[in-house]
Design an enzyme around this catalytic site. Structure first.
Site, short mmCIF file in Angstrom:
data_model
loop_
_atom_site.label_atom_id
_atom_site.label_comp_id
_atom_site.label_asym_id
_atom_site.label_seq_id
_atom_site.Cartn_x
_atom_site.Cartn_y
_atom_site.Cartn_z
CB CYS A 24 -2.32 -1.04 8.39
SG CYS A 24 -1.14 0.39 8.56
CD GLU A 55 7.78 0.50 10.69
OE1 GLU A 55 6.74 0.56 10.09
OE2 GLU A 55 8.78 0.19 10.05
CG ASN A 91 -0.21 -0.32 2.60
OD1 ASN A 91 0.78 -0.57 2.55
ND2 ASN A 91 -1.34 -0.11 3.37
CD GLU A 138 4.51 -0.68 12.50
OE1 GLU A 138 3.37 -0.75 12.82
OE2 GLU A 138 5.42 -0.16 13.22
P1 NDP Z 1 1.05 -9.75 3.16
O1 NDP Z 1 1.39 -10.26 4.82
O2 NDP Z 1 0.63 -10.63 2.28
O3 NDP Z 1 2.69 -9.68 2.63
C1 NDP Z 1 3.47 -8.59 3.39
C2 NDP Z 1 5.09 -9.09 2.83
O4 NDP Z 1 5.43 -10.38 3.41
C3 NDP Z 1 4.90 -9.39 1.32
O5 NDP Z 1 6.21 -8.51 0.98
C4 NDP Z 1 4.84 -10.61 1.26
O6 NDP Z 1 5.48 -11.17 -0.05
C5 NDP Z 1 5.81 -11.08 2.20
N1 NDP Z 1 5.72 -12.22 2.80
C6 NDP Z 1 4.69 -13.18 2.68
N2 NDP Z 1 4.91 -14.46 3.38
C7 NDP Z 1 6.06 -14.41 3.66
C8 NDP Z 1 7.02 -15.26 4.53
N3 NDP Z 1 6.45 -16.54 4.91
N4 NDP Z 1 8.29 -14.88 4.98
C9 NDP Z 1 8.68 -13.64 4.78
N5 NDP Z 1 7.77 -12.86 4.04
C10 NDP Z 1 6.64 -13.11 3.43
O7 NDP Z 1 0.48 -8.55 3.18
P2 NDP Z 1 0.07 -7.60 2.12
O8 NDP Z 1 1.14 -7.26 1.10
O9 NDP Z 1 -1.20 -8.06 1.32
O10 NDP Z 1 -0.37 -6.24 2.65
C11 NDP Z 1 -1.78 -6.09 3.29
C12 NDP Z 1 -1.55 -6.05 4.77
O11 NDP Z 1 -0.52 -5.53 5.10
C13 NDP Z 1 -2.89 -5.85 5.71
O12 NDP Z 1 -3.18 -6.82 6.25
C14 NDP Z 1 -2.35 -4.60 6.29
O13 NDP Z 1 -3.22 -4.33 7.42
C15 NDP Z 1 -0.96 -4.75 6.49
N6 NDP Z 1 -0.40 -3.27 6.45
C16 NDP Z 1 0.20 -3.08 7.87
C17 NDP Z 1 0.68 -1.93 8.16
C18 NDP Z 1 1.11 -1.24 9.43
O14 NDP Z 1 1.91 -0.50 9.32
N7 NDP Z 1 0.74 -2.03 10.42
C19 NDP Z 1 0.80 -1.02 7.08
C20 NDP Z 1 0.34 -1.54 5.51
C21 NDP Z 1 -0.08 -2.49 5.66
P3 NDP Z 1 4.56 -11.52 -1.18
O15 NDP Z 1 3.63 -10.45 -1.11
O16 NDP Z 1 5.35 -11.54 -2.31
O17 NDP Z 1 3.75 -12.66 -0.85
#
Ligand code: NDP
Length: 488
Positions: A288, A462, A157, A254
């Site tokens: 988020c 953060e 995002n 996060e």
């Molecule tokens: P994901 O949890 O699906 O993925 C986050 C990242 O982790 C991606 O780069 C993903 O790679 C990677 N990843 C996935 N599986 C693994 C693993 N087993 N080991 C290491 N890395 C891994 O989230 P989204 O990208 O779909 O983002 C949306 C989510 O993020 C929402 O739930 C939202 O709430 C949260 N979010 C939280 C924020 C905060 O600051 N608290 C801010 C923004 C979003 P890949 O995508 O290539 O699978």
């Protein structure tokens, strides 16, 4: 893609763009049209190895520079980002679909803020002198040391902002980083790596590798890695936290939220509606910290719904590259389908649709801004994170009830209160179980203030001086100044 700011290869490792077409293809899709704007490749094992080796080799060199020198480089990168804001914002819009009207003020600029802020702090990261008394005047001192190689893993995002919210404090403290963007938005972090290098960061200090979750998992498991910072969902957070625990690595998590926004009868109506708009529809709801559970006190509820509906009529959906557009598509077709699924669920479970609720009649992955009323606490749309433009209104009678219902969630990222009553504002915020809170505004996250969640929403913080504690560790040194008094 013909854009001038386009990265020239899939990865940035050891100070240079690198390609290896043996890696599986990552198609970067412009969410407003569905067109492929760039084709990249996932990092192959040799490239992951090269990135980790580069970060490991660069770390002592980078840490040996004075904090002021490191800070100067970060601040130079910040200036370069501001100068290139227009290009970087366009790239962020292509990567995410967020309207240029937003990206021009919220993404590269926020990245620049982080580099400027942590660049400014870098020269002041000192320890303490601790006098211990005694005959010889023993004393101790502390040294704030970097952790080593840090891994950053981003969600889709805020790809530019996430790279810098992690990279800036990590680098300020003398760490190096390997960053893996979400494969949905692979472009922006590469430009940050390029700019940091151009600003003077030695090769290997900030590396970017593309890939799916498997690349992230490989990075997290590597013995050379001292810390992992993830922005992502709770299920991914659980996996990454567990993998990091194997090596006793530091983590910042996060994660997601289902945050409450409580609006009391005495609130300024326009401001409260504005807060709800910011907390639900900015970035088309893909934030988020969004306040997606909007608790409105009975006396103001009808007026709130009326005014919210009126204001949502002024939404300008369309080409995100047009500056008049203020509402963009979902980041991907998959995310659009997830959100539409939640809207169906809301209808099925008996929530009242006030406005929106459909895919917009436009090319791309647009969903109309959607408001549900008469939502009850047990409905799926009240419990699960939707990550889209869906606002749920709950009615409440009194303060105690609002606080209890607001806290009845396993998430704890954010919370907000709108009221003109000063004491109530602080009393209520004091009881809400959340890491990042707002009174009479919503969703502002300046670099000076800590950001992060409690409960399932995360670990660590953060931004602000807090982030320094999460990217450094303290060495304590006892200095004996007199004879050693041993028992035998
Ligand atoms: P994901 O949890 O699906 O993925 C986050 C990242 O982790 C991606 O780069 C993903 O790679 C990677 N990843 C996935 N599986 C693994 C693993 N087993 N080991 C290491 N890395 C891994 O989230 P989204 O990208 O779909 O983002 C949306 C989510 O993020 C929402 O739930 C939202 O709430 C949260 N979010 C939280 C924020 C905060 O600051 N608290 C801010 C923004 C979003 P890949 O995508 O290539 O699978």
């Amino acid at each position: 893609m013909t854009h001038t700011a386009q990265p020239t290869a899939s990865h940035f490792i050891n100070g240079a763009y690198v390609e290896d077409t043996a890696g599986s293809e990552i198609a970067c899709i412009y969410p407003a049209s569905g067109a492929v704007v760039a084709r990249l490749h996932s990092a192959t094992p040799p490239l992951v190895e090269a990135a980790l080796a580069a970060a490991k080799a660069a770390q002592p060199v980078w840490a040996a520079m004075s904090g002021t020198e490191r800070g100067r480089i970060l601040r130079r990168a910040s200036d370069m980002i501001r100068e290139r804001n227009e290009d970087l914002s366009r790239l962020e819009t292509l990567d995410t679909g967020k309207p240029l009207q937003e990206t021009l003020v919220a993404d590269a600029t926020s990245a620049a803020d982080a580099l400027e802020y942590f660049g400014g702090l870098a020269g002041s990261l000192t320890g303490e002198h601790i006098p211990l008394g005694g005959a010889g005047g023993d004393w101790a001192y502390t040294v704030r040391e970097p952790l080593g190689v840090c891994v950053g893993i981003g969600a889709w995002n805020y790809p530019t902002q996430i790279a810098c919210w992690k990279g800036a404090p990590a680098l300020a403290c003398g760490n190096t980083m390997v960053f893996k963007p979400s494969e949905t938005t692979p472009l922006c972090a590469l430009k940050i790596a390029e700019i940091l290098h151009e600003a003077g960061a030695p090769a290997g200090v900030f590396n970017v590798v593309q890939g799916y979750g498997d690349v992230g998992a490989t990075l997290v498991a590597d013995d050379r890695v001292a810390k992992v910072s993830l922005t992502g969902s709770v299920p991914t957070g659980r996996k990454v936290y567990a993998a990091a625990a194997e090596g006793m690595k530091h983590v910042t998590m996060e994660l997601g939220g289902k945050s409450p926004l409580i609006i009391f009868d005495d609130a300024d109506l326009e401001d409260a509606v504005g807060g709800a708009v910011l907390g639900n529809f900015y970035s088309s709801g893909q934030v988020c910290s969004n306040g997606t559970r909007v608790f409105v006190q009975s006396g103001i509820r009808e007026a709130f719904l009326t005014r919210l509906t009126e204001r949502l009529k002024t939404v300008v959906m369309g080409d995100p590259l047009e500056e008049a557009t203020n509402f963009g598509p979902m980041v991907s077709e998959a995310q659009m389908n997830i959100v539409l699924g939640y809207i169906d669920k809301g209808l099925e479970e008996g929530a009242r649709l006030v406005t929106g609720g459909r895919r917009a009649d436009l090319e791309g992955f647009f969903i109309e801004p959607t408001v549900f009323a008469d939502v009850t606490d047990t409905m799926t749309i009240a419990r699960e994170e939707i990550f889209g433009p869906v606002l749920s209104v709950f009615e409440f009678a009194d303060e105690g009830e609002a606080v209890a219902r607001a806290n009845d969630t396993s998430f704890g990222l954010s919370a907000g209160v709108f009221t003109r009553d000063l004491t109530r504002a602080h009393r209520v915020i004091g009881q809400l179980e959340a890491g990042s809170c707002w009174i009479n505004t919503y969703n502002l996250a300046p670099v000076e203030a800590p950001f992060g969640g409690s409960k399932l929403s995360g670990v660590g913080r953060e931004n602000s001086k807090e982030a320094i504690y999460h990217y450094s560790q303290v060495k304590s040194v006892y200095v004996g100044m007199g004879p050693v008094d041993a028992p035998f």
